[in-house]
Scaffold this motif. Structure first.
Motif, PDB file in Angstrom:
ATOM      1  N   ASP A  89       0.843  -1.196   0.000  1.00 40.82           N
ATOM      2  CA  ASP A  89       0.000   0.000   0.000  1.00 40.82           C
ATOM      3  C   ASP A  89       0.877   1.244   0.000  1.00 40.82           C
ATOM      4  O   ASP A  89       1.494   1.598   1.008  1.00 40.82           O
ATOM      5  CB  ASP A  89      -0.913  -0.016   1.228  1.00 40.82           C
ATOM      6  CG  ASP A  89      -2.039   0.994   1.135  1.00 40.82           C
ATOM      7  OD1 ASP A  89      -1.885   1.999   0.417  1.00 40.82           O
ATOM      8  OD2 ASP A  89      -3.074   0.774   1.787  1.00 40.82           O
TER       9      ASP A  89
ATOM     10  N   LEU B 258     -14.416  -0.540  -4.360  1.00 42.38           N
ATOM     11  CA  LEU B 258     -13.307  -0.615  -3.402  1.00 42.38           C
ATOM     12  C   LEU B 258     -12.046  -1.172  -4.057  1.00 42.38           C
ATOM     13  O   LEU B 258     -10.935  -0.668  -3.833  1.00 42.38           O
ATOM     14  CB  LEU B 258     -13.703  -1.470  -2.201  1.00 42.38           C
ATOM     15  CG  LEU B 258     -14.786  -0.873  -1.295  1.00 42.38           C
ATOM     16  CD1 LEU B 258     -15.242  -1.887  -0.257  1.00 42.38           C
ATOM     17  CD2 LEU B 258     -14.269   0.391  -0.600  1.00 42.38           C
TER      18      LEU B 258
ATOM     19  N   ARG C  41      -8.377   0.578  -4.587  1.00 46.55           N
ATOM     20  CA  ARG C  41      -7.193  -0.038  -4.011  1.00 46.55           C
ATOM     21  C   ARG C  41      -6.159  -0.418  -5.071  1.00 46.55           C
ATOM     22  O   ARG C  41      -4.953  -0.334  -4.837  1.00 46.55           O
ATOM     23  CB  ARG C  41      -7.604  -1.275  -3.201  1.00 46.55           C
ATOM     24  CG  ARG C  41      -8.312  -0.926  -1.897  1.00 46.55           C
ATOM     25  CD  ARG C  41      -8.973  -2.139  -1.260  1.00 46.55           C
ATOM     26  NE  ARG C  41      -8.015  -3.198  -0.963  1.00 46.55           N
ATOM     27  CZ  ARG C  41      -7.225  -3.234   0.099  1.00 46.55           C
ATOM     28  NH1 ARG C  41      -7.263  -2.245   0.977  1.00 46.55           N
ATOM     29  NH2 ARG C  41      -6.395  -4.236   0.304  1.00 46.55           N
TER      30      ARG C  41
ATOM     31  N   TYR D 222     -14.951  -1.605   4.691  1.00 47.16           N
ATOM     32  CA  TYR D 222     -15.204  -0.307   4.040  1.00 47.16           C
ATOM     33  C   TYR D 222     -14.783   0.842   4.943  1.00 47.16           C
ATOM     34  O   TYR D 222     -14.117   1.791   4.500  1.00 47.16           O
ATOM     35  CB  TYR D 222     -16.685  -0.149   3.679  1.00 47.16           C
ATOM     36  CG  TYR D 222     -17.012   1.297   3.394  1.00 47.16           C
ATOM     37  CD1 TYR D 222     -16.660   1.878   2.178  1.00 47.16           C
ATOM     38  CD2 TYR D 222     -17.594   2.110   4.373  1.00 47.16           C
ATOM     39  CE1 TYR D 222     -16.895   3.220   1.942  1.00 47.16           C
ATOM     40  CE2 TYR D 222     -17.829   3.450   4.143  1.00 47.16           C
ATOM     41  CZ  TYR D 222     -17.477   4.005   2.924  1.00 47.16           C
ATOM     42  OH  TYR D 222     -17.692   5.344   2.691  1.00 47.16           O
TER      43      TYR D 222
ATOM     44  N   GLU E 293     -11.112   1.160   4.946  1.00 45.15           N
ATOM     45  CA  GLU E 293     -10.594   1.663   3.670  1.00 45.15           C
ATOM     46  C   GLU E 293     -10.823   3.172   3.560  1.00 45.15           C
ATOM     47  O   GLU E 293      -9.951   3.902   3.087  1.00 45.15           O
ATOM     48  CB  GLU E 293     -11.266   0.937   2.506  1.00 45.15           C
ATOM     49  CG  GLU E 293     -10.667   1.260   1.145  1.00 45.15           C
ATOM     50  CD  GLU E 293      -9.201   0.862   1.037  1.00 45.15           C
ATOM     51  OE1 GLU E 293      -8.477   1.516   0.260  1.00 45.15           O
ATOM     52  OE2 GLU E 293      -8.770  -0.086   1.723  1.00 45.15           O
TER      53      GLU E 293
ATOM     54  N   ARG F  43      -8.215   4.762   5.710  1.00 45.96           N
ATOM     55  CA  ARG F  43      -6.896   4.748   5.074  1.00 45.96           C
ATOM     56  C   ARG F  43      -6.791   5.820   3.992  1.00 45.96           C
ATOM     57  O   ARG F  43      -5.800   6.541   3.895  1.00 45.96           O
ATOM     58  CB  ARG F  43      -6.626   3.373   4.451  1.00 45.96           C
ATOM     59  CG  ARG F  43      -6.209   2.284   5.403  1.00 45.96           C
ATOM     60  CD  ARG F  43      -5.842   1.004   4.672  1.00 45.96           C
ATOM     61  NE  ARG F  43      -7.017   0.306   4.154  1.00 45.96           N
ATOM     62  CZ  ARG F  43      -7.611  -0.725   4.752  1.00 45.96           C
ATOM     63  NH1 ARG F  43      -7.143  -1.168   5.906  1.00 45.96           N
ATOM     64  NH2 ARG F  43      -8.669  -1.309   4.212  1.00 45.96           N
ATOM     65  N   GLU F  44      -7.807   5.901   3.176  1.00 45.45           N
ATOM     66  CA  GLU F  44      -7.742   6.758   1.992  1.00 45.45           C
ATOM     67  C   GLU F  44      -7.875   8.241   2.320  1.00 45.45           C
ATOM     68  O   GLU F  44      -7.196   9.069   1.725  1.00 45.45           O
ATOM     69  CB  GLU F  44      -8.838   6.360   1.000  1.00 45.45           C
ATOM     70  CG  GLU F  44      -8.910   7.216  -0.256  1.00 45.45           C
ATOM     71  CD  GLU F  44      -7.641   7.177  -1.073  1.00 45.45           C
ATOM     72  OE1 GLU F  44      -7.318   8.194  -1.729  1.00 45.45           O
ATOM     73  OE2 GLU F  44      -6.955   6.130  -1.085  1.00 45.45           O
TER      74      GLU F  44
END
Length: 500
Positions: free
Chosen positions: A326, A400, A404, A430, A433, A436-437
């Protein structure tokens, strides 16, 4: 330019008054729509001064590391204590201009109201006037959206028609009397109304401008976010689709240059740099708090950093040069090769012989297409949870995985898609994510609120080895709503303080 500066001075000194009607004959008011646009830039646009990084200090994305061995940092760490621990005297720190979002947002709303009240008094093409009018409506809605999420209960908590929101000031002129707080529902109704009106004006009167200026697509993106917070899933989906049909690009982080894939160093690569990123919809500059908390000595520790809990969510490898996993760790954070910040000792660069430290690296805020993919995915996940229909699961995973795939190191290794069958597990994935984003872009505190205001704990200490203070927000804690600054309460006896 002198005319505009005079006008801005009048704006600053007059506050919300109808200063335009009372100015001296020797003072020159804006006479053209271009003059008024310059006023809008200074008084209506955020310029990086609104959704402060301090809300991240309230969330689970930041941890306290103390002052380490740097004596000069002790006072800075102690200054943040009441905010970091959600204490009652956070009233005092939030009263300061640096944290006073109430004052900042209402000042910007005043700027937007000035534009709306004055636009027909200047000369210029009607298209330019109506475009500027559209910008003012969208930005006013954006500031009210921030205010109602700072200083009121979430829309999805209790009855929004009964819960106190913030006062709606929709005109430049001062009226007799004071303004009480409108309900949360009334504020959201006005936000939607302003956004719809602004979007229509911007679509019907397009003007080519930079990504720093509001345009119809930005307005639709903000409205998508508003509907998400209202849990109006169909309208969230409608506007997410509108935006993504027009702009669907995601920037592949695997395209970052080599220097950005190390510790960011002097690289100018950024997800909010329009020369390196294709997914920006609207942006405005500025970081703030964390840069002011850097220690003064290389041997010291940064007192507040991204939390271990957050950083553990990233599937990242610093040691595998061919596949870092990542890449958001490199793209969204800044590594300082000199500072040995112990919370992140597990991430090392052995080839250079030192441990890495992590600080925040974000030169701008705004809206990116990534958020629209996440908003749409949330709709699909929620619909899957409600109905059990597998098609919604498939659509959520498609969004998603698309996001990613553009975040992982695919230079030598193909991205492996995630496939989750269970609805609750998919909802958890979700949320992670999204965290993270969108880290440190002003979302996490608001997301925690609309996720039900879960239990949250912070550990605070000044010096390593000394007593720690642990404070916990219980589920649904009233401290998930910020206190209205005392200076605002003192000036307006109709305002009711939030419960603590």
């Amino acid at each position: 330019m002198r005319n505009i500066l005079l006008f801005l001075l009048l704006l600053g000194f007059a506050g919300c008054g109808d200063f335009l009607e009372e100015s001296s004959k020797d003072e020159v008011r804006p006479s053209t729509v271009d003059d008024l646009m310059q006023v809008m830039v200074g008084e209506g646009y955020p310029m990086g001064m609104l959704d402060y990084p301090y809300t991240d200090l309230l969330s689970d994305d930041v941890q306290c590391n103390g002052a380490g061995t740097d004596e000069t940092m002790v006072s800075r760490v102690e200054e943040i204590r009441s905010l970091f621990l959600w204490e009652d005297d956070m009233f005092e720190i939030l009263k300061a201009d640096g944290y006073n979002s109430w004052k900042k947002c209402y000042n910007k709303i005043m700027g937007c109201n000035t534009i709306l009240d004055y636009i027909d008094k200047v000369t210029g093409e009607q298209t330019a006037k109506d475009n500027l009018r559209g910008q003012a409506y969208v930005l006013r809605a954006y500031y009210y959206f921030l205010l109602v999420n700072y200083y009121a209960l979430p829309y999805n908590f209790g009855n929004p028609a009964e819960n106190l929101g913030v006062p709606l000031k929709l005109e430049m002129a001062v009226h007799d009397g004071f303004m009480a707080r409108n309900s949360v529902a009334e504020v959201y109704e006005q936000i939607v109304k302003d956004l719809e009106k602004g979007i229509q004006l911007l679509e019907e009167n397009p003007v080519e401008m930079s990504l720093y200026k509001i345009h119809a697509l930005a307005g639709k993106s903000i409205l998508c976010r508003v509907y998400l917070y209202m849990e109006d899933l169909d309208n969230t989906l409608k506007y997410a689709n509108m935006v993504l049909e027009e702009k669907s690009t995601l920037t592949s982080l695997a395209s970052m240059p080599t220097d950005a894939m190390q510790y960011q160093g002097n690289s100018v690569w950024s997800i909010y740099n329009s020369s390196t990123s294709d997914e920006i919809i609207w942006m405005y500059g500025g970081s703030g708090m964390f840069s002011s908390l850097y220690p003064s000595a290389y041997s010291a520790m940064n007192p507040f950093t991204p939390s271990d809990e957050l950083m553990d969510l990233y599937d990242f490898s610093a040691t595998d040069a061919n596949n870092h996993g990542d890449l958001r760790v490199y793209a969204y954070y800044y590594w300082n090769m000199y500072l040995n910040w112990s919370p992140f000792e597990y991430v090392a660069f052995p080839e250079y012989g030192y441990k890495g430290g992590r600080s925040l690296s974000y030169a701008a805020h705004g809206i990116r297409t990534a958020e629209l993919y996440l908003n749409r995915a949330e709709v699909y996940v929620r619909k899957f949870m409600e109905t059990g229909e597998g098609n919604f699961r498939t659509l959520a995973l498609a969004d998603l995985n698309k996001l990613r795939e553009n975040r992982y190191d695919t230079r030598t290794t193909a991205y492996e898609e995630v496939d989750i069958k269970d609805a609750d597990e998919l909802w958890q994935f979700y949320q992670e994510e999204r965290r993270r984003e969108l880290s440190f872009e002003g979302h996490r505190w608001f997301d925690l609120r609309r996720y039900g205001m879960p239990e949250l704990s912070h550990v605070y200490f000044v010096k390593t080895g000394e007593a720690e203070t642990i404070t916990t927000l219980r589920e649904g804690d009233p401290r998930y709503v910020l206190p209205i600054p005392q200076v605002a309460l003192d000036r307006n006896p109709y305002l009711e303080q939030n419960k603590r």
